[in-house]
Design a protein around this motif. Structure first.
Motif, PDB file in Angstrom:
ATOM      1  N   GLY A  86       0.793  -1.227   0.000  1.00  0.00           N
ATOM      2  CA  GLY A  86       0.000   0.000   0.000  1.00  0.00           C
ATOM      3  C   GLY A  86       0.823   1.272   0.000  1.00  0.00           C
ATOM      4  N   VAL A  87       2.156   1.177  -0.115  1.00  0.00           N
ATOM      5  CA  VAL A  87       2.945   2.410  -0.166  1.00  0.00           C
ATOM      6  C   VAL A  87       2.727   3.133  -1.501  1.00  0.00           C
ATOM      7  CG1 VAL A  87       4.672   1.466   1.415  1.00  0.00           C
ATOM      8  CG2 VAL A  87       5.070   1.347  -1.045  1.00  0.00           C
ATOM      9  N   VAL A  88       2.219   2.387  -2.489  1.00  0.00           N
ATOM     10  CA  VAL A  88       1.742   2.979  -3.739  1.00  0.00           C
ATOM     11  C   VAL A  88       0.310   2.494  -3.928  1.00  0.00           C
ATOM     12  CG1 VAL A  88       2.090   3.224  -6.214  1.00  0.00           C
ATOM     13  CG2 VAL A  88       4.063   2.925  -4.722  1.00  0.00           C
ATOM     14  N   ARG A  89      -0.605   3.419  -4.148  1.00  0.00           N
ATOM     15  CA  ARG A  89      -2.025   3.048  -4.197  1.00  0.00           C
ATOM     16  C   ARG A  89      -2.375   2.283  -5.473  1.00  0.00           C
ATOM     17  NH1 ARG A  89      -2.077   8.302  -2.750  1.00  0.00           N
ATOM     18  NH2 ARG A  89      -2.759   8.920  -4.843  1.00  0.00           N
ATOM     19  N   ASP A  90      -1.911   2.818  -6.610  1.00  0.00           N
ATOM     20  CA  ASP A  90      -2.238   2.203  -7.895  1.00  0.00           C
ATOM     21  C   ASP A  90      -1.239   2.702  -8.933  1.00  0.00           C
ATOM     22  OD1 ASP A  90      -3.079   4.821  -8.698  1.00  0.00           O
ATOM     23  OD2 ASP A  90      -5.075   4.421  -7.877  1.00  0.00           O
ATOM     24  N   ASP A 110       7.798  14.988 -13.185  1.00  0.00           N
ATOM     25  CA  ASP A 110       6.811  14.195 -12.453  1.00  0.00           C
ATOM     26  C   ASP A 110       6.303  13.091 -13.377  1.00  0.00           C
ATOM     27  OD1 ASP A 110       7.131  16.095 -10.492  1.00  0.00           O
ATOM     28  OD2 ASP A 110       5.183  17.063 -10.826  1.00  0.00           O
ATOM     29  N   MET A 111       5.948  11.942 -12.798  1.00  0.00           N
ATOM     30  CA  MET A 111       5.413  10.857 -13.626  1.00  0.00           C
ATOM     31  C   MET A 111       4.600   9.891 -12.784  1.00  0.00           C
ATOM     32  SD  MET A 111       8.852   8.623 -14.416  1.00  0.00           S
ATOM     33  CE  MET A 111       9.861  10.091 -14.681  1.00  0.00           C
ATOM     34  N   SER A 112       3.703   9.182 -13.451  1.00  0.00           N
ATOM     35  CA  SER A 112       2.897   8.171 -12.770  1.00  0.00           C
ATOM     36  C   SER A 112       3.748   6.936 -12.481  1.00  0.00           C
ATOM     37  CB  SER A 112       1.698   7.781 -13.636  1.00  0.00           C
ATOM     38  OG  SER A 112       2.134   7.032 -14.769  1.00  0.00           O
ATOM     39  N   PHE A 113       3.226   6.087 -11.613  1.00  0.00           N
ATOM     40  CA  PHE A 113       3.916   4.840 -11.276  1.00  0.00           C
ATOM     41  C   PHE A 113       4.114   3.985 -12.528  1.00  0.00           C
ATOM     42  CE2 PHE A 113       3.718   0.738  -8.542  1.00  0.00           C
ATOM     43  CZ  PHE A 113       5.094   0.740  -8.393  1.00  0.00           C
ATOM     44  N   ALA A 114       3.090   3.903 -13.372  1.00  0.00           N
ATOM     45  CA  ALA A 114       3.211   3.129 -14.608  1.00  0.00           C
ATOM     46  C   ALA A 114       4.297   3.705 -15.515  1.00  0.00           C
ATOM     47  CB  ALA A 114       1.872   3.089 -15.345  1.00  0.00           C
ATOM     48  N   GLN A 115       4.361   5.041 -15.620  1.00  0.00           N
ATOM     49  CA  GLN A 115       5.396   5.672 -16.440  1.00  0.00           C
ATOM     50  C   GLN A 115       6.789   5.442 -15.841  1.00  0.00           C
ATOM     51  OE1 GLN A 115       3.704   9.608 -16.250  1.00  0.00           O
ATOM     52  NE2 GLN A 115       2.859   9.496 -18.326  1.00  0.00           N
ATOM     53  N   ALA A 116       6.876   5.431 -14.512  1.00  0.00           N
ATOM     54  CA  ALA A 116       8.162   5.228 -13.842  1.00  0.00           C
ATOM     55  C   ALA A 116       8.751   3.875 -14.185  1.00  0.00           C
ATOM     56  CB  ALA A 116       7.992   5.365 -12.328  1.00  0.00           C
ATOM     57  N   LEU A 117       7.898   2.866 -14.287  1.00  0.00           N
ATOM     58  CA  LEU A 117       8.401   1.546 -14.690  1.00  0.00           C
ATOM     59  C   LEU A 117       8.784   1.555 -16.157  1.00  0.00           C
ATOM     60  CD1 LEU A 117       8.939  -1.418 -13.949  1.00  0.00           C
ATOM     61  CD2 LEU A 117       6.603  -1.927 -14.670  1.00  0.00           C
ATOM     62  N   ARG A 131       9.989   4.299   1.292  1.00  0.00           N
ATOM     63  CA  ARG A 131       8.676   4.131   1.925  1.00  0.00           C
ATOM     64  C   ARG A 131       8.493   2.705   2.456  1.00  0.00           C
ATOM     65  NH1 ARG A 131       4.590   6.473  -2.730  1.00  0.00           N
ATOM     66  NH2 ARG A 131       5.727   8.390  -3.256  1.00  0.00           N
ATOM     67  N   VAL A 132       8.944   1.724   1.683  1.00  0.00           N
ATOM     68  CA  VAL A 132       8.805   0.318   2.106  1.00  0.00           C
ATOM     69  C   VAL A 132       9.649   0.057   3.344  1.00  0.00           C
ATOM     70  CG1 VAL A 132       9.237  -2.088   1.470  1.00  0.00           C
ATOM     71  CG2 VAL A 132       8.247  -0.505  -0.219  1.00  0.00           C
ATOM     72  N   GLY A 133      10.928   0.453   3.307  1.00  0.00           N
ATOM     73  CA  GLY A 133      11.826   0.272   4.441  1.00  0.00           C
ATOM     74  C   GLY A 133      12.439  -1.115   4.496  1.00  0.00           C
ATOM     75  N   ALA A 134      13.617  -1.198   5.104  1.00  0.00           N
ATOM     76  CA  ALA A 134      14.378  -2.448   5.148  1.00  0.00           C
ATOM     77  C   ALA A 134      13.619  -3.569   5.845  1.00  0.00           C
ATOM     78  CB  ALA A 134      15.727  -2.215   5.831  1.00  0.00           C
ATOM     79  N   GLU A 135      12.908  -3.238   6.924  1.00  0.00           N
ATOM     80  CA  GLU A 135      12.227  -4.287   7.689  1.00  0.00           C
ATOM     81  C   GLU A 135      11.177  -4.994   6.847  1.00  0.00           C
ATOM     82  OE1 GLU A 135       9.660  -4.860  11.831  1.00  0.00           O
ATOM     83  OE2 GLU A 135      10.773  -2.993  11.474  1.00  0.00           O
ATOM     84  N   ARG A 136      10.382  -4.243   6.088  1.00  0.00           N
ATOM     85  CA  ARG A 136       9.359  -4.889   5.264  1.00  0.00           C
ATOM     86  C   ARG A 136       9.984  -5.645   4.094  1.00  0.00           C
ATOM     87  NH1 ARG A 136       4.124  -0.866   4.827  1.00  0.00           N
ATOM     88  NH2 ARG A 136       5.720   0.738   4.550  1.00  0.00           N
ATOM     89  N   TYR A 137      11.075  -5.117   3.547  1.00  0.00           N
ATOM     90  CA  TYR A 137      11.770  -5.877   2.504  1.00  0.00           C
ATOM     91  C   TYR A 137      12.249  -7.222   3.051  1.00  0.00           C
ATOM     92  CZ  TYR A 137      12.030  -2.234  -1.101  1.00  0.00           C
ATOM     93  OH  TYR A 137      11.730  -1.325  -2.081  1.00  0.00           O
TER      94      TYR A 137
END
Length: 278
Positions: A86-90, A110-117, A131-137
């Protein structure tokens, strides 16, 4: 009583050994695709899996089993983790440019998540990683089984580009198969969104999905192109890893060659990607 337990244990052990002796590892047929690499001034290795027959075809099978930094091929599991946590909504969520001008001009906006990929925006995915952080990874990476990834708080936004993380071409294909089949331990929506983001081109009866990668360390360039083709109801998975044959810094041939070599092999050697792309 001890004697009976021993006999039972011995019987189970023999059964396990017999079962193990009849279990075959996937077949690997070696092919010489060296001319395709040489045409672009590259050296490397190439692996293809026909999912229907379980037949692997490899150019330099030993190198296909060698681990390399995943570079931006890690954007595939990173996308899954970002969406699932959920660190990225969509895919429409916007990543704001930090104002730092970088050598890849397509990243400087600036760019959307889809454009970033699509443009493989490293700064955008570094934002995601923080945002995710090492612990969640550390929780998610073992679940996804994407090679051997090593992340710490200090390396949380670089661990796929530098350091000890490694993945082989066989491991890339294993991961991609589980994604293509919807068998990863994340929501179906997460997998479907990610698969849609990976579409590069399509034609009559076929779809090509994939992701490139590129690491640059101390004058040494290493590149990836991984993905799969779905054609006429069948799936073919591929993983290319390459570097400049002369050991010099990457040129346009390196940048373009990763995908070009792959598409030429798939077309000429396997009859895939037939018909004009759109």
């Amino acid at each position: 009583m001890r004697h009976l337990l021993f006999l039972r244990f011995a019987g189970l052990l023999v059964l396990a050994l017999l079962m193990g002796s009849t279990t075959r590892s996937p077949a690997v047929k070696e092919r010489d695709f060296g001319a395709y690499f040489a045409a672009y001034g590259l050296r490397g290795s190439f692996l293809v899996l026909d999912a229907a027959t379980r037949q692997f075809m490899a150019y330099d099978v030993a190198r296909c089993r060698q681990g390399f930094l995943p570079a931006s091929t890690f954007k595939i599991p990173n996308t899954l983790i970002g969406l699932e946590t959920g660190v990225v909504r969509d895919t429409a969520e916007v990543f704001r440019w930090d104002g730092v001008t970088r050598s890849f001009p397509q990243w400087n906006r600036d760019m959307s998540f889809a454009q970033a990929l699509r443009v493989s925006c490293v700064p955008c995915y570094q934002q995601l990683a923080r945002r995710v952080g090492a612990e969640r990874y550390q929780q998610w990476l073992p679940r996804l089984r994407f090679g051997s990834m090593r992340v710490t708080p200090a390396s949380v936004d670089t661990f796929w580009l530098t350091g000890p993380s490694r993945i082989t071409q066989f491991e890339q294909i294993d991961f991609l198969q589980r994604l293509q089949r919807g068998k990863l331990p994340v929501a179906r929506r997460t997998q479907d969104l990610t698969k849609n983001m990976l579409i590069l081109s399509r034609g009559p009866g076929w779809v090509l999905r994939g992701k490139t990668g590129w690491t640059m360390q101390q004058g040494h360039d290493n590149g990836w192109f991984v993905g799969w083709v779905e054609q006429n109801g069948k799936a073919y998975f591929f993983a290319l890893n390459a570097e400049p044959a002369d050991g010099k810094p990457a040129t346009a041939q390196f940048v373009q060659g990763r995908r070009a070599i792959t598409e030429q092999i798939l077309q000429r050697e396997f009859g895939l990607l037939a018909g004009p792309a759109k």
